[in-house]
Each structure stands twice: as C-alpha cells, then as structure tokens.
Motif scaffolding. Structure first.
Motif, PDB file in Angstrom:
ATOM      1  N   GLN A 341       0.732  -0.960   0.073  1.00 19.82           N
ATOM      2  CA  GLN A 341       0.061   0.131   0.102  1.00 19.82           C
ATOM      3  C   GLN A 341       0.815   1.339   0.051  1.00 19.82           C
ATOM      4  N   GLY A 342       0.483   2.370  -0.655  1.00 23.56           N
ATOM      5  CA  GLY A 342       1.191   3.518  -0.807  1.00 23.56           C
ATOM      6  C   GLY A 342       0.980   4.185   0.338  1.00 23.56           C
ATOM      7  N   ALA A 343       1.812   5.339   0.681  1.00 22.36           N
ATOM      8  CA  ALA A 343       1.887   6.122   2.204  1.00 22.36           C
ATOM      9  C   ALA A 343       1.846   7.708   1.413  1.00 22.36           C
ATOM     10  N   VAL A 344       1.342   8.362   2.506  1.00 19.21           N
ATOM     11  CA  VAL A 344       1.244   9.763   2.387  1.00 19.21           C
ATOM     12  C   VAL A 344       2.770  10.147   2.750  1.00 19.21           C
ATOM     13  N   LEU A 345       3.335  10.777   1.758  1.00 17.37           N
ATOM     14  CA  LEU A 345       4.812  11.578   2.070  1.00 17.37           C
ATOM     15  C   LEU A 345       4.771  12.876   2.249  1.00 17.37           C
ATOM     16  N   SER A 346       3.686  13.648   1.993  1.00 13.80           N
ATOM     17  CA  SER A 346       3.860  15.041   2.626  1.00 13.80           C
ATOM     18  C   SER A 346       2.329  15.278   2.424  1.00 13.80           C
ATOM     19  N   ALA A 347       1.997  16.263   3.382  1.00 21.59           N
ATOM     20  CA  ALA A 347       0.476  16.811   3.393  1.00 21.59           C
ATOM     21  C   ALA A 347       0.399  18.145   3.962  1.00 21.59           C
ATOM     22  N   PHE A 351      -2.358  20.135  -0.770  1.00 17.77           N
ATOM     23  CA  PHE A 351      -1.874  18.954  -1.517  1.00 17.77           C
ATOM     24  C   PHE A 351      -1.491  17.836  -0.416  1.00 17.77           C
ATOM     25  N   GLU A 352      -1.751  16.554  -1.090  1.00 16.94           N
ATOM     26  CA  GLU A 352      -0.973  15.582  -0.626  1.00 16.94           C
ATOM     27  C   GLU A 352      -0.420  14.660  -1.708  1.00 16.94           C
ATOM     28  N   LEU A 368      -2.829  14.692  -4.609  1.00 19.39           N
ATOM     29  CA  LEU A 368      -4.190  15.146  -4.533  1.00 19.39           C
ATOM     30  C   LEU A 368      -4.325  16.448  -4.323  1.00 19.39           C
ATOM     31  N   ASN A 369      -5.150  17.296  -5.178  1.00 21.59           N
ATOM     32  CA  ASN A 369      -5.407  18.838  -4.791  1.00 21.59           C
ATOM     33  C   ASN A 369      -6.730  18.768  -4.050  1.00 21.59           C
ATOM     34  N   ARG A 370      -6.669  19.069  -2.922  1.00 29.20           N
ATOM     35  CA  ARG A 370      -7.788  19.165  -1.890  1.00 29.20           C
ATOM     36  C   ARG A 370      -8.595  20.312  -2.147  1.00 29.20           C
ATOM     37  N   SER A 371      -7.986  21.399  -2.715  1.00 28.03           N
ATOM     38  CA  SER A 371      -8.535  22.843  -2.813  1.00 28.03           C
ATOM     39  C   SER A 371      -9.577  22.928  -3.896  1.00 28.03           C
ATOM     40  N   GLY A 372     -10.449  24.102  -3.736  1.00 25.30           N
ATOM     41  CA  GLY A 372     -11.505  24.153  -4.925  1.00 25.30           C
ATOM     42  C   GLY A 372     -11.204  24.974  -5.986  1.00 25.30           C
ATOM     43  N   PRO A 460       1.182  20.214  13.477  1.00 22.82           N
ATOM     44  CA  PRO A 460       0.587  20.044  12.146  1.00 22.82           C
ATOM     45  C   PRO A 460       1.386  19.956  11.089  1.00 22.82           C
ATOM     46  N   CYS A 461       0.878  18.983  10.125  1.00 19.78           N
ATOM     47  CA  CYS A 461       1.469  18.658   8.926  1.00 19.78           C
ATOM     48  C   CYS A 461       1.627  19.842   7.850  1.00 19.78           C
ATOM     49  N   THR A 462       2.741  20.273   7.386  1.00 17.87           N
ATOM     50  CA  THR A 462       2.952  21.276   6.666  1.00 17.87           C
ATOM     51  C   THR A 462       3.640  20.848   5.189  1.00 17.87           C
ATOM     52  N   ALA A 463       3.983  19.681   5.043  1.00 15.03           N
ATOM     53  CA  ALA A 463       4.847  19.293   3.886  1.00 15.03           C
ATOM     54  C   ALA A 463       6.204  20.194   3.860  1.00 15.03           C
ATOM     55  N   ALA A 464       6.685  20.701   4.774  1.00 12.33           N
ATOM     56  CA  ALA A 464       7.867  21.445   4.985  1.00 12.33           C
ATOM     57  C   ALA A 464       9.115  20.848   4.960  1.00 12.33           C
ATOM     58  N   ALA A 465      10.243  21.034   4.782  1.00  9.63           N
ATOM     59  CA  ALA A 465      11.607  20.291   4.890  1.00  9.63           C
ATOM     60  C   ALA A 465      11.617  19.798   6.188  1.00  9.63           C
ATOM     61  N   ASP A 466      11.208  20.498   7.487  1.00  7.59           N
ATOM     62  CA  ASP A 466      11.420  20.101   8.558  1.00  7.59           C
ATOM     63  C   ASP A 466      10.604  18.808   8.950  1.00  7.59           C
ATOM     64  N   GLN A 467       9.872  18.363   7.979  1.00 10.27           N
ATOM     65  CA  GLN A 467       9.001  17.234   8.222  1.00 10.27           C
ATOM     66  C   GLN A 467       9.340  16.107   7.337  1.00 10.27           C
TER      67      GLN A 467
END
Length: 557
Positions: A341-347, A351-352, A368-372, A460-467
C-alpha cells in the motif's frame, strides 16, 4: 454504525524494518490451503446505490452491464448481493430462506447465472444475531445459544458462492468478555466455518469498522486491525461511503470519499497479498461526484491497493467515470503483485503527495489537490526518495510519458488527483523512503522548532522540509543529515549520526510502534496541546503499551 464490504483471509505479509528496503513484521495466518485474493478484489455490490431496494432483476442487469461495458474483462468480476436478500426467519432446520419475491429463481440459480457469464458470486451475512437491517444473522442470539456460522457457510458453498461479506451488527458480547474479544471469537468462527465448507470463499470482514473512533482510531480499533487478517482477506475498517439518495441525486458525496481515504491512508502496514484494507465502495461515475472527484477516488484507491468494488447503477455510469474505472494503467497499479500500500509522503491543507513501490521497481506517485481551484504542482524527485536519478514519468490519466530528472510538474484541477508511474533509468539507485512521519491525530514529527536545540515535536503537517524524514541505513531515521536519537530523560532528539551509536537504531513494528532498539522503548506522541498557542511538547520514549494510539506511527515507503 453499519459497516459494508469485503473482508479478509490471510497470506504472507511483507516484513517491514526501518532500512530503505524494509519495514514492519508479522505474518498473518492463511484461512485456506490455497491463497486467496492475492491482489485486491474487484467487482460490484448493490448497497451504496440500491440499499435494500434490491432484487434478482437489478443484480442480473448490473452483472450484464459489467460484461457489456468491458469492466468485467478488466477485472471487475465479483457480483455481491448485500443485505435484505433473505426472509425474516430461518426454516425449521435452521437454514436461511431466500426472499422468493425478490429472488424468484433462488440463489443457486443466481450463482449459476453469474458463473456462466464468467463472473463470481458474492453474498452478504452478519456475524451477529441479526443483520444491520434485522434479517437473520449467523451469530448467537442475544443472551447466548447456538450460532449458524458453519451451517451458513455450508449453505453458501452449496450455492457456489465465491465471496462472503460478513458484517458486524448486533453481535452479542458474552459476560466476562470484552467487545473486542467477542468480535475476535465470532470472526474466527466465521473463518473456520468457511474453511470447513469444502469451498474456497473470499471473506470480507467488517469487524474493525465497529471499533473506529475518528481517523486515527482507538486502542481496540488497532487491536482488531492486528488480528482481522487472520480471519479473512479484506476488511472494512471504518465508516460506509455515503449512499446515493434518489430524492436528491445531486447531493455531493466528495466529503465521504475524503473521509474514507482519511482513515485508510495510515494503515499500509497491514496490507499485502491476501490481506487488504478496504475503504469501501467505488462510486466514481455515479451521482454525487464530479469528473475530477471520480478520477481522484479511483487514483487514491489504486495508490492504497484498495479493493475496486463498484456500488452504482453500472449501465448509467458517466462516460468520464467509466473511463476512470476502466483505465487499465490505474487497474494495473491497484493490482500490482507486490501488494504494498502507498503512503502519504507529505500533506498540508492543499496538497497530499503519496508514493507506492511497485513489483518491477517502478514507483507510483499521486498528488491530491484538496482545494476548490486548479493548482500548479512541482514535486522534486528527491522529495519522493529518488536521488540523482532520471525517470520516465507516465501520466496515468493521459498516457503520456516524459523524461524527468528534477521535478514532476503540471496542473491539477480542483479535487482531482494526478497519478504518475515512474520508471527509473539506468544508473538510478534504489528509492529511499522519504517523507513525513505521522502520529496521533494525523500530526507530523517536526524537527525545527523553538522547544530546544535538536528537539523533535509533534506539529500540524505542513509538507515543509522540517518534516521530511529519511529512513536511512542501519535502521536510522534521519532529518537534514542528523539522526533521530534517544536523548536525556527519555526525550528524543536530532543528533549527529554515528554508525553503531546506541539510541539511533529503530524498528517499525506491524502494530505501528517505532521501537528504539537498545532500550526497547517506544516513540510516544504527546497529548494534543490544550490551546493553539501552547508550546509544542517533545516526543519521548516510554514503555511500549498494548496498541497505544499515541505509539502508532505511519512511515514513508
């Protein structure tokens, strides 16, 4: 709660450790001498479109539409009749009775009709005393008494059933047992009954869905997820997908798709050939989803190696929905024989990014583009674990391939999901699992903060380099060139990596625990901050508990 869909039998599950090519470990048991469902089951079920308004004619019409549309030839081959197919009482011998008005030819005839079409036959029952709609279940009556697990399995075998969806409503909990123990006993008995029936039948178990507590779940939910693969091949672990409402057909069902994706995306450690996490039915192309949302559901389900089971009026699927469901590249992705199964690498809120290793060495990536609104994307190859590498990136929606050596780029429509298959060119090294480490409350381990030098907190998950963590050599877990290490007083910290240094080797267990190898202690998430302005608490090591939700972690692949 009503849990729907297929469940489990077990086969070998890949062990996981923490090196780039490893991860968790624990072998599920097999429920049959012949391995079943080595790839995620595919097919159709009536529930999310028709609910109890089901009869022989509707089942036959949808089976015929699977064949005429070409979907059956692409793998959608199991036709399952859900709840409400039977009479309200058993016969004097204790056998289930088919509702003759709804199914005038009976179930043996229906099975033969489906088999003649090259399809498989699935049927619904319940591990409790009554089904969710209060028809006879297979379990013991309230207060105790004989069950019908073995008898019903023999009856299904006589009808040439291939697939049993076993729900979990109205299950009696005997005095002195916990609810979790009662469900384990019941589904174990279901499995034994099917094994003894003389016919191989895939079992879809709904047990975990009756323990779900929010997206991250509670301790008992994780316990059930740990054993359910010993009883069957796939399992419903959470809420039903939103059903079609003929009185308000335009009602959006997108939030339900995202909700089911939400609880399923963290559970990859339980999936593998013969064992599948099931986030419920595909409703792509049915009322309630846009074209983009339909593509998203197919793409996300494929990335999660989820069962592809439609629940719709197949003859009335939209052309775009039918195209998404019949996309052979997406089906091949879902059915990849590695079964990882795939995994979430950044969120973050917009975006995820997910990644999934594939059997031939390719790597699938979805955004995934969650936005409108439509958004431009740019995903560096290094963010998905490909370093100093050139790949051929195939857009699985358009079929076009592009040579990529830096970043995946493009534009993704609102609520859409881009899906790429990356084929590394000669000279590429093995992908290195890279991405976020997600813990309690779907928050992320974060290494840049004001708590203290080298401190690691849950944020909170940010998709930034520190995560952006890397599962490195010698079972190390790295961020920005430093290693996750056991620190003073039970805290964890980032420190210089030193080969063989005590406190820098980690094992990711199948129950989700991340264990520091020297102490045997588990990485533990702090409690959620009481207020948004409260300082973040550091991650710590503590004694490993029994399926503690604050000690369960989802890692990149």
């Amino acid at each position: 709660m009503r849990a729907s869909l297929p469940c489990l039998t077990a086969a070998a599950l890949l062990a996981f450790c923490l090196a780039p090519t490893t991860v968790a470990t624990a072998e599920p048991y097999a429920t049959s001498d012949a391995p079943l469902a080595l790839t995620p089951p595919m097919g159709w079920n009536n529930w999310a479109h028709y609910m109890c308004d089901i009869d022989e004619a509707k089942v036959v019409a949808n089976a015929d539409a699977l064949v005429s549309s070409g979907l059956a030839a692409k793998g959608y081959d199991t036709v399952t009749v859900d709840d409400c197919w039977m009479a309200k009482s058993r016969d004097p011998e204790g056998n289930l009775v088919v509702d003759a008005q709804k199914f005038p030819h009976g179930m043996a005839w229906l099975g033969a009709y489906l088999h003649a079409k090259g399809l498989k036959f699935g049927i619904y029952e319940d591990a409790g005393s009554l089904t969710c709609e209060r028809y006879p279940g297979s379990g013991s009556p309230e207060g105790g008494g004989p069950d019908h697990y073995a008898q019903d399995a023999r009856q299904f075998a006589s009808w040439q059933v291939d697939y049993v969806k076993m729900d979990g409503c109205n299950l009696w909990v005997p005095p002195g047992k916990t609810k979790e123990q009662a469900y384990r006993d019941a589904y174990g008995a279901v499995s034994e009954g099917l094994r003894a029936s003389g016919r191989d039948m895939v079992l879809s178990a709904s047990a975990p869905a009756y323990f779900q507590q929010g997206e991250w779940g509670g301790s008992d939910w994780h316990k059930v997820l740990g054993w359910v693969g010993e009883t069957g091949q796939l399992w419903r672990e959470g809420k039903d997908i939103k059903v079609y409402n003929p009185a308000a057909p335009a009602t959006s069902r997108w939030s339900s798709v995202l909700g089911n994706y939400g609880y399923n995306r963290w559970l990859g450690r339980y999936a593998g050939p013969g064992n599948w996490n099931d986030p419920d039915f595909l409703i792509a192309g049915a009322p309630g989803l846009t074209e983009a949302e339909s593509r998203s559901q197919v793409g996300l389900w494929a990335m999660m190696a989820a069962p592809f089971i439609l629940s719709s009026d197949v003859a009335r699927l939209t052309p775009a929905g039918l195209a998404a469901l019949g996309n052979t590249d997406l089906i091949a992705l879902d059915q990849d024989p590695m079964g990882r199964q795939g995994a979430v690498l950044s969120a973050n809120a917009t975006f995820e990014v997910l990644a999934r290793p594939l059997a031939n060495g390719d790597r699938a990536v979805a955004v995934l583009n969650r936005s409108g609104s439509a958004r431009d994307i740019s995903v560096p190859l290094t963010d998905i674990g490909l370093y100093s590498c050139t790949v051929d990136a195939k857009d699985l929606w358009t079929g076009r391939s592009t040579e990529v050596s830096t970043s995946l780029t493009g534009k993704v429509a609102a609520h859409d999901t881009a899906v790429f298959r990356l084929t590394p060119r000669e000279g590429c090294g093995a992908p290195v699992p890279t991405g976020q480490i997600t813990g309690n409350g779907a928050r992320c381990a974060d290494g840049v903060n004001t708590t203290g030098v080298g401190a690691v907190v849950l944020a909170p998950c940010t998709a930034a380099a520190d995560q952006r963590w890397v599962l490195g050599p010698r079972e190390s877990v790295r961020l920005s060139g430093k290693c996750l290490s056991a620190g003073e007083g039970g805290a964890v910290e980032l420190a210089a990596c030193a080969p063989g240094e005590p406190g820098q080797r980690w094992t990711h267990r199948r129950d989700g625990a991340l264990v520091e190898d020297v102490s045997g202690l588990c990485l533990t998430a702090p409690a959620t901050a009481a207020t948004p302005d409260a300082p973040a608490e550091r991650l710590r090591l503590s004694d490993c508990g029994d399926h503690r939700v604050d000690q369960a972690w989802s890692l990149p692949v």
